[in-house]
Design a protein around this motif. Structure first.
Motif, PDB file in Angstrom:
ATOM      1  N   HIS A 110       4.524   7.431  -3.246  1.00  0.00           N
ATOM      2  CA  HIS A 110       4.520   7.967  -4.606  1.00  0.00           C
ATOM      3  C   HIS A 110       3.792   9.317  -4.676  1.00  0.00           C
ATOM      4  O   HIS A 110       3.142   9.652  -5.670  1.00  0.00           O
ATOM      5  CB  HIS A 110       3.894   6.982  -5.588  1.00  0.00           C
ATOM      6  N   GLY A 111       3.854  10.079  -3.581  1.00  0.00           N
ATOM      7  CA  GLY A 111       3.231  11.397  -3.554  1.00  0.00           C
ATOM      8  C   GLY A 111       1.801  11.409  -3.062  1.00  0.00           C
ATOM      9  O   GLY A 111       1.235  12.484  -2.861  1.00  0.00           O
ATOM     10  N   TYR A 112       1.203  10.249  -2.847  1.00  0.00           N
ATOM     11  CA  TYR A 112      -0.190  10.159  -2.408  1.00  0.00           C
ATOM     12  C   TYR A 112      -0.247   9.826  -0.915  1.00  0.00           C
ATOM     13  O   TYR A 112       0.491   8.962  -0.439  1.00  0.00           O
ATOM     14  CB  TYR A 112      -0.942   9.073  -3.174  1.00  0.00           C
ATOM     15  N   VAL A 113      -1.156  10.473  -0.197  1.00  0.00           N
ATOM     16  CA  VAL A 113      -1.344  10.184   1.222  1.00  0.00           C
ATOM     17  C   VAL A 113      -1.799   8.734   1.388  1.00  0.00           C
ATOM     18  O   VAL A 113      -2.699   8.269   0.674  1.00  0.00           O
ATOM     19  CB  VAL A 113      -2.384  11.145   1.832  1.00  0.00           C
ATOM     20  N   LEU A 114      -1.189   8.037   2.325  1.00  0.00           N
ATOM     21  CA  LEU A 114      -1.567   6.647   2.584  1.00  0.00           C
ATOM     22  C   LEU A 114      -2.913   6.543   3.299  1.00  0.00           C
ATOM     23  O   LEU A 114      -3.577   5.518   3.230  1.00  0.00           O
ATOM     24  CB  LEU A 114      -0.488   5.966   3.428  1.00  0.00           C
ATOM     25  N   GLY A 115      -3.299   7.597   4.023  1.00  0.00           N
ATOM     26  CA  GLY A 115      -4.558   7.614   4.743  1.00  0.00           C
ATOM     27  C   GLY A 115      -5.672   8.222   3.901  1.00  0.00           C
ATOM     28  O   GLY A 115      -5.821   7.907   2.712  1.00  0.00           O
ATOM     29  N   HIS A 116      -6.453   9.117   4.507  1.00  0.00           N
ATOM     30  CA  HIS A 116      -7.620   9.665   3.807  1.00  0.00           C
ATOM     31  C   HIS A 116      -7.204  10.621   2.694  1.00  0.00           C
ATOM     32  O   HIS A 116      -6.352  11.489   2.877  1.00  0.00           O
ATOM     33  CB  HIS A 116      -8.523  10.388   4.805  1.00  0.00           C
ATOM     34  N   TRP A 117      -7.823  10.464   1.527  1.00  0.00           N
ATOM     35  CA  TRP A 117      -7.449  11.242   0.350  1.00  0.00           C
ATOM     36  C   TRP A 117      -7.716  12.738   0.505  1.00  0.00           C
ATOM     37  O   TRP A 117      -7.149  13.557  -0.229  1.00  0.00           O
ATOM     38  CB  TRP A 117      -8.223  10.738  -0.870  1.00  0.00           C
ATOM     39  N   ILE A 118      -8.572  13.137   1.468  1.00  0.00           N
ATOM     40  CA  ILE A 118      -8.896  14.549   1.605  1.00  0.00           C
ATOM     41  C   ILE A 118      -7.669  15.362   2.008  1.00  0.00           C
ATOM     42  O   ILE A 118      -7.586  16.553   1.713  1.00  0.00           O
ATOM     43  CB  ILE A 118     -10.044  14.726   2.622  1.00  0.00           C
ATOM     44  N   GLY A 119      -6.709  14.720   2.674  1.00  0.00           N
ATOM     45  CA  GLY A 119      -5.456  15.369   2.995  1.00  0.00           C
ATOM     46  C   GLY A 119      -5.512  16.263   4.219  1.00  0.00           C
ATOM     47  O   GLY A 119      -6.581  16.505   4.792  1.00  0.00           O
ATOM     48  N   PRO A 120      -4.347  16.778   4.647  1.00  0.00           N
ATOM     49  CA  PRO A 120      -4.294  17.606   5.864  1.00  0.00           C
ATOM     50  C   PRO A 120      -4.973  18.954   5.686  1.00  0.00           C
ATOM     51  O   PRO A 120      -5.140  19.444   4.569  1.00  0.00           O
ATOM     52  CB  PRO A 120      -2.783  17.771   6.113  1.00  0.00           C
TER      53      PRO A 120
END
Length: 288
Positions: A256-266
Motif C-alpha cells: 500500500h505504498g509503505y516499505v515493509l521493512g524499516h520505515w526510514i527507507g532507502p
C-alpha cells in the motif's frame, strides 16, 4: 537524529514513526483514516496456525526492523508457527496491496470509473534458535511477487525461495536477512541485523549500487552508570540506495505504498537514542 532523502510531505511520511492506518487526503491540511485487524488462531503445545489481517515484525530492532516491521500497514496472511525447545520456525504467505492497475473500465449505468488492481503477494519464513543461553540468532527469507496467482512452490514452508524462483523462471524480489542478540552481562543487550536485497558475488563491492543491503545495530542498558530504575537504548540503522526497490514495479518491497521493512527507507541512515527514568510505578520520564 534522522537523515533521509526527502522532507515530511505526505500521509506516508507523517506516519513513519507509527503503524500507519490507511489515510485519505480531504484537503490541503487534513486527512481521514480507518483501519481494521482481526485473526483466528488454532494452537497446540508446539504448533500454531493463524489466519487474519495483522502486523508482522521480525528482528531485534526497537525503532524498526529491516525485513518485516509493524510500521507498514497490516495485511491478510496465513501464518504457521512451530517451536521445539530453543528452536522456533515461522512461515507466512500474504496478499499485499498495490496501486498498479490491471485494467480500468466504467461501470454500466452509473458510468463510475473502476480500477482492477494487479495481484501482489509475499511469502516469508524465519528460523530462530539459541546456540547459547545468552545468544539468540534469527535467519529469514522473504520474496515478493505478483501479476499472477499464488505460486504453489512458495507455499512450501521449508523451501529455499531464492532457488525456487529460478525453477519457475520468475523474476521475483527475493531477500534474505539475519540477526543476533547477545546478553554478555546482566542488564546489557547487544543486537544487530543485516538485510540483503540484492548481492552480486561476481562484483562483490558493497559500494556498487546493484549491491543493495541494510544494517542495524543497537545497545540496551538497564540501570546505566549505576542509576537505578532507569534504562538507556541507542540504535543505528543504515539503508543503502535502491534497497526495497525492484526493476519490475509489482515486485517493490512495499504494501500500500509503505516499505515493509524499516520505515526510514532507502538511501538513509539514522541514529536513535532514548533514556528512561522511573520515579514511581506510574511516573516515567523519557529523554529521546
Amino acid at each position: 537524529q534522522h537523515r533521509g532523502n526527502k522532507p515530511f510531505s505526505s500521509p506516508t511520511d507523517l506516519s513513519r514513526k507509527h503503524a500507519p492506518p490507511i489515510m485519505h487526503w480531504e484537503g490541503q491540511n487534513s486527512f481521514s483514516y480507518d483501519q481494521t485487524d482481526a485473526y483466528l488462531t488454532l494452537s497446540c503445545r508446539w504448533f500454531q496456525l493463524e489466519f487474519g489481517k495483522q502486523f508482522h515484525d521480525w528482528g531485534p530492532g526497537y525503532w524498526g526492523n529491516l525485513t518485516l516491521s509493524n510500521f507498514a500497514p497490516s495485511f491478510e496472511s496465513l501464518k504457521i508457527k512451530a517451536q521445539y525447545g530453543h528452536w522456533k520456525f515461522v512461515w507466512l504467505t500474504g496478499a499485499l496491496r498495490t496501486d498498479l492497475p490491471e485494467y480500468s473500465y466504467n461501470a454500466p449505468y452509473s458510468n463510475t470509473p473502476r480500477k482492477v488492481r494487479k495481484q501482489k503477494y509475499i511469502a516469508a519464513h524465519r528460523l530462530e534458535f539459541a546456540p547459547h543461553p545468552r545468544i539468540a540468532v534469527g535467519i529469514n527469507e522473504a520474496i515478493i511477487y505478483g501479476e499472477r496467482g499464488i505460486e504453489p512452490g512458495y507455499l512450501i514452508p521449508t523451501i529455499f525461495f531464492w532457488s525456487e524462483q529460478h525453477y519457475i523462471y520468475g523474476d521475483d524480489n527475493a531477500t534474505i536477512g539475519a540477526d543476533i542478540a547477545a546478553y554478555p552481562l546482566k542488564g546489557l543487550k547487544l543486537y544487530s541485523e543485516v538485510f540483503i536485497d540484492d548481492l552480486s558475488l561476481k562484483h562483490f563491492d558493497l559500494s556498487r549500487p546493484d549491491n543493495k543491503w541494510a544494517i542495524l545495530g543497537g545497545i540496551f542498558l538497564v540501570d546505566p552508570f549505576g542509576i537505578t530504575d532507569s534504562d538507556f537504548r541507542m540504535e543505528y540503522v543504515r539503508v543503502e540506495p535502491y534497497v526495497y526497490t525492484h526493476r519490475i514495479p509489482i515486485n517493490v518491497y512495499r504494501n500500500h505504498g509503505y516499505v515493509l521493512g524499516h520505515w526510514i527507507g532507502p538511501n538513509s541512515d539514522g541514529l536513535f537514542s532514548e533514556f528512561n527514568y522511573r520515579f514511581s510505578r506510574g511516573l516515567l520520564a523519557t529523554l529521546s
